[in-house]
Design a protein around this motif. Sequence first.
Motif, mmCIF file in Angstrom:
data_model
loop_
_atom_site.group_PDB
_atom_site.id
_atom_site.type_symbol
_atom_site.label_atom_id
_atom_site.label_comp_id
_atom_site.label_asym_id
_atom_site.label_seq_id
_atom_site.Cartn_x
_atom_site.Cartn_y
_atom_site.Cartn_z
ATOM 1 N N CYS A 23 -15.733 -27.393 1.116
ATOM 2 C CA CYS A 23 -14.590 -26.551 0.776
ATOM 3 C C CYS A 23 -13.302 -27.324 0.994
ATOM 4 O O CYS A 23 -13.205 -28.162 1.897
ATOM 5 C CB CYS A 23 -14.578 -25.267 1.609
ATOM 6 N N ASN A 24 -12.313 -27.019 0.177
ATOM 7 C CA ASN A 24 -11.014 -27.681 0.253
ATOM 8 C C ASN A 24 -10.055 -26.981 1.216
ATOM 9 O O ASN A 24 -8.984 -27.512 1.509
ATOM 10 C CB ASN A 24 -10.371 -27.734 -1.130
ATOM 11 N N LEU A 25 -10.429 -25.791 1.717
ATOM 12 C CA LEU A 25 -9.569 -25.056 2.633
ATOM 13 C C LEU A 25 -10.167 -25.039 4.042
ATOM 14 O O LEU A 25 -11.300 -25.474 4.253
ATOM 15 C CB LEU A 25 -9.343 -23.622 2.132
ATOM 16 N N SER A 26 -9.393 -24.511 4.994
ATOM 17 C CA SER A 26 -9.825 -24.491 6.396
ATOM 18 C C SER A 26 -9.611 -23.107 7.005
ATOM 19 O O SER A 26 -8.894 -22.946 7.992
ATOM 20 C CB SER A 26 -9.042 -25.552 7.198
ATOM 21 N N CYS A 27 -10.235 -22.125 6.402
ATOM 22 C CA CYS A 27 -10.063 -20.742 6.862
ATOM 23 C C CYS A 27 -10.657 -20.565 8.257
ATOM 24 O O CYS A 27 -11.751 -21.067 8.539
ATOM 25 C CB CYS A 27 -10.705 -19.780 5.878
ATOM 26 N N PRO A 28 -9.971 -19.838 9.142
ATOM 27 C CA PRO A 28 -10.321 -19.820 10.565
ATOM 28 C C PRO A 28 -11.615 -19.113 10.933
ATOM 29 O O PRO A 28 -12.155 -19.348 12.004
ATOM 30 C CB PRO A 28 -9.114 -19.111 11.210
ATOM 31 N N ALA A 92 -22.543 -14.041 -10.929
ATOM 32 C CA ALA A 92 -21.289 -13.741 -10.235
ATOM 33 C C ALA A 92 -20.971 -14.866 -9.270
ATOM 34 O O ALA A 92 -21.869 -15.410 -8.614
ATOM 35 C CB ALA A 92 -21.420 -12.425 -9.470
ATOM 36 N N THR A 93 -19.707 -15.214 -9.183
ATOM 37 C CA THR A 93 -19.297 -16.215 -8.198
ATOM 38 C C THR A 93 -17.957 -15.829 -7.577
ATOM 39 O O THR A 93 -17.257 -14.950 -8.072
ATOM 40 C CB THR A 93 -19.206 -17.622 -8.817
ATOM 41 N N SER A 94 -17.657 -16.495 -6.464
ATOM 42 C CA SER A 94 -16.412 -16.263 -5.739
ATOM 43 C C SER A 94 -15.732 -17.602 -5.501
ATOM 44 O O SER A 94 -16.387 -18.574 -5.109
ATOM 45 C CB SER A 94 -16.706 -15.576 -4.400
ATOM 46 N N THR A 95 -14.423 -17.647 -5.722
ATOM 47 C CA THR A 95 -13.694 -18.910 -5.653
ATOM 48 C C THR A 95 -12.320 -18.723 -5.026
ATOM 49 O O THR A 95 -11.746 -17.628 -5.072
ATOM 50 C CB THR A 95 -13.539 -19.504 -7.078
ATOM 51 N N ASN A 96 -11.793 -19.809 -4.462
ATOM 52 C CA ASN A 96 -10.404 -19.767 -3.993
ATOM 53 C C ASN A 96 -9.435 -20.141 -5.110
ATOM 54 O O ASN A 96 -8.217 -20.187 -4.889
ATOM 55 C CB ASN A 96 -10.204 -20.651 -2.757
ATOM 56 N N SER A 119 -10.370 -15.075 -4.471
ATOM 57 C CA SER A 119 -9.853 -14.724 -3.149
ATOM 58 C C SER A 119 -8.341 -14.917 -3.117
ATOM 59 O O SER A 119 -7.845 -16.025 -3.315
ATOM 60 C CB SER A 119 -10.515 -15.586 -2.067
ATOM 61 N N ILE A 120 -7.630 -13.823 -2.871
ATOM 62 C CA ILE A 120 -6.173 -13.892 -2.774
ATOM 63 C C ILE A 120 -5.761 -13.034 -1.578
ATOM 64 O O ILE A 120 -5.668 -11.821 -1.674
ATOM 65 C CB ILE A 120 -5.481 -13.444 -4.082
ATOM 66 N N ASP A 121 -5.533 -13.675 -0.459
ATOM 67 C CA ASP A 121 -5.350 -12.947 0.800
ATOM 68 C C ASP A 121 -3.888 -12.932 1.259
ATOM 69 O O ASP A 121 -3.594 -13.005 2.452
ATOM 70 C CB ASP A 121 -6.257 -13.555 1.875
ATOM 71 N N GLY A 122 -3.011 -12.831 0.288
ATOM 72 C CA GLY A 122 -1.582 -12.756 0.572
ATOM 73 C C GLY A 122 -0.820 -12.850 -0.732
ATOM 74 O O GLY A 122 -1.283 -13.501 -1.675
ATOM 75 N N THR A 123 0.322 -12.213 -0.813
ATOM 76 C CA THR A 123 1.114 -12.250 -2.051
ATOM 77 C C THR A 123 2.370 -13.100 -1.902
ATOM 78 O O THR A 123 3.186 -13.186 -2.814
ATOM 79 C CB THR A 123 1.503 -10.827 -2.493
ATOM 80 N N THR A 124 2.524 -13.728 -0.743
ATOM 81 C CA THR A 124 3.551 -14.751 -0.529
ATOM 82 C C THR A 124 2.866 -15.961 0.084
ATOM 83 O O THR A 124 1.815 -15.820 0.738
ATOM 84 C CB THR A 124 4.661 -14.264 0.421
ATOM 85 N N GLN A 125 3.448 -17.129 -0.097
ATOM 86 C CA GLN A 125 2.822 -18.339 0.428
ATOM 87 C C GLN A 125 2.653 -18.271 1.938
ATOM 88 O O GLN A 125 1.615 -18.649 2.489
ATOM 89 C CB GLN A 125 3.645 -19.578 0.034
ATOM 90 N N ILE A 133 -5.839 -21.538 5.140
ATOM 91 C CA ILE A 133 -5.141 -22.727 5.642
ATOM 92 C C ILE A 133 -5.388 -23.917 4.717
ATOM 93 O O ILE A 133 -6.530 -24.256 4.399
ATOM 94 C CB ILE A 133 -5.585 -23.035 7.082
ATOM 95 N N GLY A 134 -4.299 -24.526 4.295
ATOM 96 C CA GLY A 134 -4.381 -25.652 3.367
ATOM 97 C C GLY A 134 -4.298 -25.233 1.912
ATOM 98 O O GLY A 134 -4.328 -26.081 1.019
ATOM 99 N N GLY A 135 -4.189 -23.921 1.665
ATOM 100 C CA GLY A 135 -4.158 -23.421 0.298
ATOM 101 C C GLY A 135 -2.762 -23.219 -0.238
ATOM 102 O O GLY A 135 -1.796 -23.108 0.516
ATOM 103 N N ARG A 136 -2.665 -23.149 -1.568
ATOM 104 C CA ARG A 136 -1.388 -22.907 -2.236
ATOM 105 C C ARG A 136 -1.530 -21.680 -3.132
ATOM 106 O O ARG A 136 -2.321 -21.673 -4.082
ATOM 107 C CB ARG A 136 -0.974 -24.115 -3.085
ATOM 108 N N LEU A 137 -0.764 -20.650 -2.841
ATOM 109 C CA LEU A 137 -0.819 -19.419 -3.620
ATOM 110 C C LEU A 137 -0.500 -19.679 -5.088
ATOM 111 O O LEU A 137 -1.107 -19.063 -5.978
ATOM 112 C CB LEU A 137 0.148 -18.393 -3.040
#
Length: 307
Positions: A23-28, A92-96, A119-125, A133-137
């Motif tokens: 994965c390219n992100l580092s979700c806690p 079906a698949t799930s992606t960031n 997956s979109i866990d926020g509407t502001t950066q 973590i490490g993602g760009r909205l």
Amino acid sequence: MLTKIPRQAGLPLAIAIEPTTACNLSCPECPSGLKMFTRPTGNLKEDFYKSVIDQVHKDTFYLTFYFQGEPFINPKFLDMVSYAASKNLYTATSTNAHFLTDENAKKTIESGLDRLIISIDGTTQETYESYRIGGRLEKVLAGAKNIVKWKKKLKSKTPHVIFQFLVVKPNEHQIDDVYRLAKEIGVDEVKLKTAQVYDFKHGNPLIPTIDKYARYRKQKDGTYAIKNALADHCWKLWHSCVITWDGKVIPCCFDKDGDYRLGELENDSFKNIWQGQKYLDFRKQIFKGREHIDICKNCSEGTKIWG
């Protein structure tokens, strides 16, 4: 459930196959993001994948094509989606969404993918990156727009596009905003998902203050407990399973480290594993008491998603 006899005559209606653990992100709260797996990491190989699909496609109709990791990191992912579609499996698949470039979005539509969870866990950066973590909205939104654009250009009804919003304390104030954003972009649906946290007994900064979006409830002594009653049965053991990228068959998506390996497809057929003694014994354990099985203690079945 009524007889407490753990027999299984048929094959599962649904299976989950893991394209990759990378994965390219580092979700806690994610072993993939934290790079904390106790099992090997790698990518699903296309030939092995096809052999699995060939074994199950006549009985199984739903393929959940993700487990740990970001599926689009596997370079053969969309080719494998196409193969499942050619066998009439619902995919079906799930992606960031960080890899949904214009080119990949077009290929995704052409692959025949039926359901795409973004997956979109926020509407502001600021809010988004507090968990992703490490993602760009901006990449997530651009990817979603690419998918919607190519669906229209190719006049395709699929995939059904879902914005999945993992409700945690830092983003719960943006629930209304995600619905507005989905409508603006042309996303088909929004799903709100409760967050699993590993260290919840004494509270956790991710647990929402809005009770209906929390998997855990504060008790009289100040500690937290999962809301789920953990009844001594689990429909998933008769309905579905997970196959890891390297061919291990495990009971469900809560077994992230593959601790409960019920068979290995390198050495046996899927049917033999699904109807074999290890699976039978595990189903018996469920009837005896789920509270004694580690992966069941944080299970959210019945508490996890609201539309």
